[in-house]
Design a protein around this motif. Structure first.
Motif, short mmCIF file in Angstrom:
data_model
loop_
_atom_site.label_atom_id
_atom_site.label_comp_id
_atom_site.label_asym_id
_atom_site.label_seq_id
_atom_site.Cartn_x
_atom_site.Cartn_y
_atom_site.Cartn_z
N LEU A 119 0.84 -1.20 0.00
CA LEU A 119 0.00 0.00 0.00
C LEU A 119 0.87 1.25 0.00
O LEU A 119 0.62 2.19 -0.76
CB LEU A 119 -0.91 0.00 1.22
N LEU A 120 1.90 1.25 0.83
CA LEU A 120 2.82 2.39 0.88
C LEU A 120 3.49 2.62 -0.47
O LEU A 120 3.57 3.75 -0.95
CB LEU A 120 3.88 2.13 1.96
N CYS A 121 3.96 1.54 -1.08
CA CYS A 121 4.68 1.67 -2.36
C CYS A 121 3.75 2.09 -3.49
O CYS A 121 4.15 2.86 -4.37
CB CYS A 121 5.38 0.36 -2.69
N HIS A 122 2.53 1.61 -3.48
CA HIS A 122 1.59 2.03 -4.52
C HIS A 122 1.26 3.51 -4.39
O HIS A 122 1.11 4.22 -5.39
CB HIS A 122 0.31 1.19 -4.44
N GLU A 123 1.18 3.99 -3.16
CA GLU A 123 0.88 5.39 -2.93
C GLU A 123 2.03 6.29 -3.39
O GLU A 123 1.83 7.44 -3.74
CB GLU A 123 0.62 5.64 -1.44
N THR A 124 3.25 5.75 -3.38
CA THR A 124 4.43 6.54 -3.76
C THR A 124 4.99 6.12 -5.12
O THR A 124 6.12 6.49 -5.47
CB THR A 124 5.52 6.40 -2.68
N ASN A 125 4.21 5.34 -5.88
CA ASN A 125 4.60 4.91 -7.24
C ASN A 125 5.91 4.13 -7.26
O ASN A 125 6.74 4.32 -8.16
CB ASN A 125 4.71 6.13 -8.17
N GLN A 126 6.10 3.29 -6.28
CA GLN A 126 7.29 2.44 -6.22
C GLN A 126 6.95 1.05 -6.74
O GLN A 126 5.87 0.51 -6.48
CB GLN A 126 7.78 2.30 -4.77
N THR A 127 7.87 0.44 -7.50
CA THR A 127 7.69 -0.96 -7.87
C THR A 127 8.01 -1.83 -6.66
O THR A 127 8.75 -1.43 -5.76
CB THR A 127 8.61 -1.36 -9.03
N VAL A 128 7.45 -3.03 -6.64
CA VAL A 128 7.65 -3.94 -5.52
C VAL A 128 8.08 -5.31 -6.05
O VAL A 128 7.39 -5.90 -6.88
CB VAL A 128 6.38 -4.10 -4.67
N ILE A 129 9.23 -5.76 -5.58
CA ILE A 129 9.71 -7.10 -5.91
C ILE A 129 9.56 -7.95 -4.65
O ILE A 129 10.03 -7.56 -3.58
CB ILE A 129 11.18 -7.08 -6.33
N VAL A 130 8.90 -9.08 -4.78
CA VAL A 130 8.75 -10.00 -3.65
C VAL A 130 9.65 -11.20 -3.90
O VAL A 130 9.47 -11.94 -4.87
CB VAL A 130 7.29 -10.45 -3.48
N GLU A 131 10.67 -11.37 -3.05
CA GLU A 131 11.57 -12.51 -3.19
C GLU A 131 11.24 -13.56 -2.13
O GLU A 131 10.54 -13.29 -1.16
CB GLU A 131 13.02 -12.08 -3.06
N GLY A 132 11.73 -14.77 -2.36
CA GLY A 132 11.49 -15.83 -1.39
C GLY A 132 10.26 -16.67 -1.69
O GLY A 132 9.80 -17.41 -0.82
N VAL A 133 9.74 -16.58 -2.92
CA VAL A 133 8.60 -17.42 -3.31
C VAL A 133 9.14 -18.81 -3.62
O VAL A 133 9.81 -19.01 -4.63
CB VAL A 133 7.87 -16.83 -4.53
N GLU A 134 8.82 -19.76 -2.76
CA GLU A 134 9.43 -21.09 -2.88
C GLU A 134 8.43 -22.20 -3.13
O GLU A 134 8.83 -23.33 -3.44
CB GLU A 134 10.25 -21.40 -1.62
#
Length: 228
Positions: free
Chosen positions: A170-185
């Motif tokens: 939510l924070l990143c979407h509000e500030t137009n930041q991309t989000v990478i989620v690592e650790g998907v196993e």
């Protein structure tokens, strides 16, 4: 796209990951020379894959100590020019292993790199020194959520991890930041994260770290998915 990962393979040390040797390199500043090698090889390889696959993102890690070296920014820019690489296809990940002592100076460096088109990401966000304070002070294009918040998302007892990730998103979407989620196993974690409107996913579920040849075989086997 992909991330360039450093491994130590030899006769006495047959297979060692960055968790074992990066801190040693940083203690005696050897990380600067090793980091220079990683930067140059990553940018050079990006051009190879761009010719093969079209637009292709390559990311690599940069220690805070490297940013302090006089001439590092210019060397990075010159390397991109040398191999005719579009900086928009290069992602620089700031590692969280060292506290940023001069955030204003680092912010100026980030702004300069971004003016050339490079993307800046805060690695391992939520742990170590990758904090909300750094997100506030440093101009960056995105964050990478650390894998410790992700790996056990499918367990009923880890609702707090889900809440943390949702809050960061939510924070990143509000500030137009991309989000990478690592650790998907696992497939279960993949299904959960895919419904959270993240930008990129990364983890062993898709591929373990592999050499260039194996990676190209992986891309060839999944070209249809990439084109879609």
């Amino acid at each position: 796209g992909c991330e360039a990962l450093l491994r130590w393979k030899g006769t006495e040390i047959t297979d060692s990951g960055p968790g074992e040797f990066i801190s040693i390199l940083e203690e005696n500043d050897a990380i600067i020379e090793v980091g220079r090698y990683v930067m140059q090889e990553s940018i050079k390889q990006q051009k190879v894959w761009e010719k093969k696959y079209g637009t292709f993102l390559v990311s690599f890690n940069v220690s805070y100590l490297q940013f302090l070296v006089d001439g590092f920014v210019q060397e990075l820019i010159n390397t991109a020019k040398k191999y005719d690489v579009d900086p928009h296809n290069v992602v620089i990940e700031l590692t969280e292993s060292r506290r940023v002592q001069a955030p204003n100076a680092l912010a100026d460096i980030f702004s300069e790199l971004q003016s050339y088109g490079f993307h800046i990401v805060l690695d391992d966000f939520g742990t170590g020194y990758a904090s909300l304070e750094m997100l506030k002070k440093l101009p960056c294009n995105g964050i990478k959520i650390e894998h410790s918040f992700v790996r056990e998302l499918s367990h009923d007892s880890h609702g707090i991890d889900y809440a943390i990730i949702r809050s960061i998103l939510l924070l990143c979407h509000e500030t137009n930041q991309t989000v990478i989620v690592e650790g998907v196993e696992t497939a279960a974690v993949d299904a959960i994260v895919r419904n959270m409107n993240v930008t990129y996913l990364q983890g062993y579920y898709y591929s373990r770290p592999v050499c260039i040849t194996a990676f190209e075989e992986l891309v060839a086997a999944n070209r249809g998915l990439i084109q879609d």
